[in-house]
Each structure stands twice: as C-alpha cells, then as structure tokens.
Design a protein around this motif. Structure first.
Motif, PDB file in Angstrom:
ATOM      1  N   UNK A   7      31.660  57.765  41.580  1.00  0.00           N
ATOM      2  CA  UNK A   7      31.486  56.343  41.287  1.00  0.00           C
ATOM      3  C   UNK A   7      30.512  55.762  42.305  1.00  0.00           C
ATOM      4  N   UNK A   8      29.223  55.712  41.955  1.00  0.00           N
ATOM      5  CA  UNK A   8      28.206  55.268  42.925  1.00  0.00           C
ATOM      6  C   UNK A   8      28.348  53.790  43.293  1.00  0.00           C
ATOM      7  N   UNK A   9      27.650  53.417  44.361  1.00  0.00           N
ATOM      8  CA  UNK A   9      27.636  52.028  44.832  1.00  0.00           C
ATOM      9  C   UNK A   9      27.230  51.090  43.695  1.00  0.00           C
ATOM     10  N   UNK A  10      27.802  49.916  43.703  1.00  0.00           N
ATOM     11  CA  UNK A  10      27.458  48.918  42.698  1.00  0.00           C
ATOM     12  C   UNK A  10      28.672  48.070  42.361  1.00  0.00           C
ATOM     13  N   UNK A  11      28.519  47.160  41.411  1.00  0.00           N
ATOM     14  CA  UNK A  11      29.611  46.251  41.055  1.00  0.00           C
ATOM     15  C   UNK A  11      30.884  46.956  40.592  1.00  0.00           C
ATOM     16  N   UNK A  12      30.729  48.054  39.855  1.00  0.00           N
ATOM     17  CA  UNK A  12      31.925  48.765  39.374  1.00  0.00           C
ATOM     18  C   UNK A  12      32.715  49.344  40.541  1.00  0.00           C
ATOM     19  N   UNK A  13      32.015  49.932  41.506  1.00  0.00           N
ATOM     20  CA  UNK A  13      32.703  50.495  42.670  1.00  0.00           C
ATOM     21  C   UNK A  13      33.385  49.384  43.473  1.00  0.00           C
ATOM     22  N   UNK A  14      32.734  48.247  43.638  1.00  0.00           N
ATOM     23  CA  UNK A  14      33.327  47.128  44.372  1.00  0.00           C
ATOM     24  C   UNK A  14      34.600  46.634  43.676  1.00  0.00           C
ATOM     25  N   UNK A  15      34.579  46.590  42.356  1.00  0.00           N
ATOM     26  CA  UNK A  15      35.763  46.195  41.596  1.00  0.00           C
ATOM     27  C   UNK A  15      36.905  47.188  41.832  1.00  0.00           C
ATOM     28  N   UNK A  16      36.598  48.480  41.725  1.00  0.00           N
ATOM     29  CA  UNK A  16      37.625  49.511  41.904  1.00  0.00           C
ATOM     30  C   UNK A  16      38.143  49.500  43.340  1.00  0.00           C
ATOM     31  N   UNK A  17      37.260  49.298  44.322  1.00  0.00           N
ATOM     32  CA  UNK A  17      37.699  49.234  45.720  1.00  0.00           C
ATOM     33  C   UNK A  17      38.701  48.106  45.932  1.00  0.00           C
ATOM     34  N   UNK A  18      38.424  46.951  45.340  1.00  0.00           N
ATOM     35  CA  UNK A  18      39.345  45.806  45.482  1.00  0.00           C
ATOM     36  C   UNK A  18      40.693  46.118  44.834  1.00  0.00           C
ATOM     37  N   UNK A  19      40.659  46.682  43.641  1.00  0.00           N
ATOM     38  CA  UNK A  19      41.909  47.020  42.953  1.00  0.00           C
ATOM     39  C   UNK A  19      42.654  48.119  43.704  1.00  0.00           C
ATOM     40  N   UNK A  20      41.909  49.078  44.239  1.00  0.00           N
ATOM     41  CA  UNK A  20      42.525  50.187  44.970  1.00  0.00           C
ATOM     42  C   UNK A  20      43.178  49.709  46.262  1.00  0.00           C
ATOM     43  N   UNK A  21      42.663  48.624  46.842  1.00  0.00           N
ATOM     44  CA  UNK A  21      43.298  48.037  48.031  1.00  0.00           C
ATOM     45  C   UNK A  21      44.731  47.636  47.703  1.00  0.00           C
ATOM     46  N   UNK A  22      44.930  47.044  46.564  1.00  0.00           N
ATOM     47  CA  UNK A  22      46.277  46.632  46.148  1.00  0.00           C
ATOM     48  C   UNK A  22      47.136  47.842  45.794  1.00  0.00           C
ATOM     49  N   UNK A  57      45.235  54.301  34.817  1.00  0.00           N
ATOM     50  CA  UNK A  57      44.552  55.435  35.442  1.00  0.00           C
ATOM     51  C   UNK A  57      43.038  55.296  35.324  1.00  0.00           C
ATOM     52  N   UNK A  58      42.580  54.991  34.144  1.00  0.00           N
ATOM     53  CA  UNK A  58      41.137  54.882  33.926  1.00  0.00           C
ATOM     54  C   UNK A  58      40.535  53.705  34.684  1.00  0.00           C
ATOM     55  N   UNK A  59      41.308  52.641  34.861  1.00  0.00           N
ATOM     56  CA  UNK A  59      40.826  51.482  35.616  1.00  0.00           C
ATOM     57  C   UNK A  59      40.761  51.801  37.106  1.00  0.00           C
ATOM     58  N   UNK A  60      41.792  52.457  37.630  1.00  0.00           N
ATOM     59  CA  UNK A  60      41.814  52.798  39.058  1.00  0.00           C
ATOM     60  C   UNK A  60      40.762  53.846  39.430  1.00  0.00           C
ATOM     61  N   UNK A  61      40.359  54.678  38.484  1.00  0.00           N
ATOM     62  CA  UNK A  61      39.327  55.674  38.772  1.00  0.00           C
ATOM     63  C   UNK A  61      37.928  55.162  38.458  1.00  0.00           C
ATOM     64  N   UNK A  62      37.833  53.988  37.856  1.00  0.00           N
ATOM     65  CA  UNK A  62      36.533  53.416  37.542  1.00  0.00           C
ATOM     66  C   UNK A  62      35.919  53.965  36.271  1.00  0.00           C
ATOM     67  N   UNK A  63      36.673  54.763  35.536  1.00  0.00           N
ATOM     68  CA  UNK A  63      36.165  55.307  34.276  1.00  0.00           C
ATOM     69  C   UNK A  63      35.939  54.192  33.274  1.00  0.00           C
ATOM     70  N   UNK A  64      36.843  53.208  33.299  1.00  0.00           N
ATOM     71  CA  UNK A  64      36.791  52.084  32.361  1.00  0.00           C
ATOM     72  C   UNK A  64      37.040  50.799  33.128  1.00  0.00           C
ATOM     73  N   UNK A  65      36.360  49.765  32.715  1.00  0.00           N
ATOM     74  CA  UNK A  65      36.661  48.419  33.198  1.00  0.00           C
ATOM     75  C   UNK A  65      37.130  47.647  31.966  1.00  0.00           C
ATOM     76  N   UNK A  66      38.406  47.242  31.940  1.00  0.00           N
ATOM     77  CA  UNK A  66      38.901  46.543  30.744  1.00  0.00           C
ATOM     78  C   UNK A  66      38.067  45.311  30.421  1.00  0.00           C
ATOM     79  N   UNK A  67      37.809  45.099  29.151  1.00  0.00           N
ATOM     80  CA  UNK A  67      37.019  43.952  28.706  1.00  0.00           C
ATOM     81  C   UNK A  67      37.834  42.669  28.697  1.00  0.00           C
TER      82      UNK A  67
END
Length: 160
Positions: A7-22, A57-67
């Motif tokens: 999951x390279x740098x960018x908005x998707x990774x930042x989203x997953x990092x924030x969710x992964x913090x929780x 699972x897919x959200x926490x791994x960044x595979x999918x970002x729910x719409x």
C-alpha cells in the motif's frame, strides 16, 4: 498494517493508517469480534451502517475503501467501543489550533481517498458515430435491394 510495497504512500495509506491506529488501540481484536460488536450495538448507538468481517478485513488492509461513510463509521465506532474511547474525542488534544475528533479526522481522510480516486478514473473512448442511413430506392420499398452499380461487371447470378 500493510507494507509500503503493498500500500504505497498516498491518501489511501493515510486513511488506513488512521483506522489502524484505532485497531491497535482496541487491542487488535479478531474481525468477528468487531463485526459482532457492530451487530450488538447497532441499535443502541444508532448506527446507520454495518460491516461484515470481509469488509472490515479489506478496509483494514487498504484493499477497499467503502463508498458509504456509514460503513466506515460503523467500523470506527466498533474499534473505539472496544478500546473504551469515544469517537467524538479530540484527535489531537494538545493542539489548540485543530479541533478534530477521531471521527472528523477519519472522515477527512476517507473523503481525501474518494476525491483522489475520482480524479484517477479512466475515461471511456468516444462513442462511434452512427452509421449513415442507407440510400433509399427511388420507388420507396424498404425491403427491396439496391440495384447493382452499372459500371461493375459483378453479377450475383451463378454462371451455369
């Protein structure tokens, strides 16, 4: 948390990092525990969305970002609930300039992913122009075949 190769740098990774913090704050609970928390607290917390174990699972791994924000919100509520935190708490309590809650920060990053995704959508090629209408015969019969050109030596009749 996915590696930077996954999951390279960018908005998707930042989203997953924030969710992964929780997710870390909640003690890295099994996905079924998170899904069960959502089901059990759906009505009490007035959640508008839900999430299956596969969606989590897919959200926490960044595979999918729910719409739908309601799905992301349900996952956040579950993780905060399992961690004993309120999603409305200040994300950065020591920063007097920014008053973002956990929910506000995650929604900002979620919107950033969707906005970035929207700008990267491929465009479709232009539609082909419709074929030109066939010339109508002079006597107006739409089922008649057009007469063969007179300059051609081609004949549809067999040679025998």
């Amino acid at each position: 948390m996915p590696t930077k190769a996954e999951l390279p740098e960018g908005p998707r990774r930042e989203f997953v990092e924030e969710l992964f913090t929780h997710y870390r704050e909640a003690g890295r609970p099994p996905l079924r525990t998170i899904a069960r928390w959502i089901q059990e607290n759906w009505e009490a917390r007035s959640l508008r969305g839900t999430a299956s174990t596969e969606t989590i699972r897919r959200t926490l791994t960044g595979t999918v970002v729910p719409r739908n924000w309601s799905t992301v919100e349900a996952i956040l509520e579950a993780l905060c609930g399992l961690a004993g935190r309120d999603p409305g708490e200040d994300r950065w309590p020591d920063d007097n300039w920014v008053n973002y809650s956990f929910k506000d920060e995650l929604k900002k990053r979620w919107n950033s992913v969707l906005d970035h995704y929207e700008t990267e959508l491929p465009t479709l090629p232009p539609r082909p122009s419709p074929p030109a209408p066939a010339p109508r015969s002079s006597f107006g019969d739409p089922w008649a075949t057009a007469p063969a050109p007179t300059s051609s030596r081609f004949d549809d009749e067999p040679p025998f």
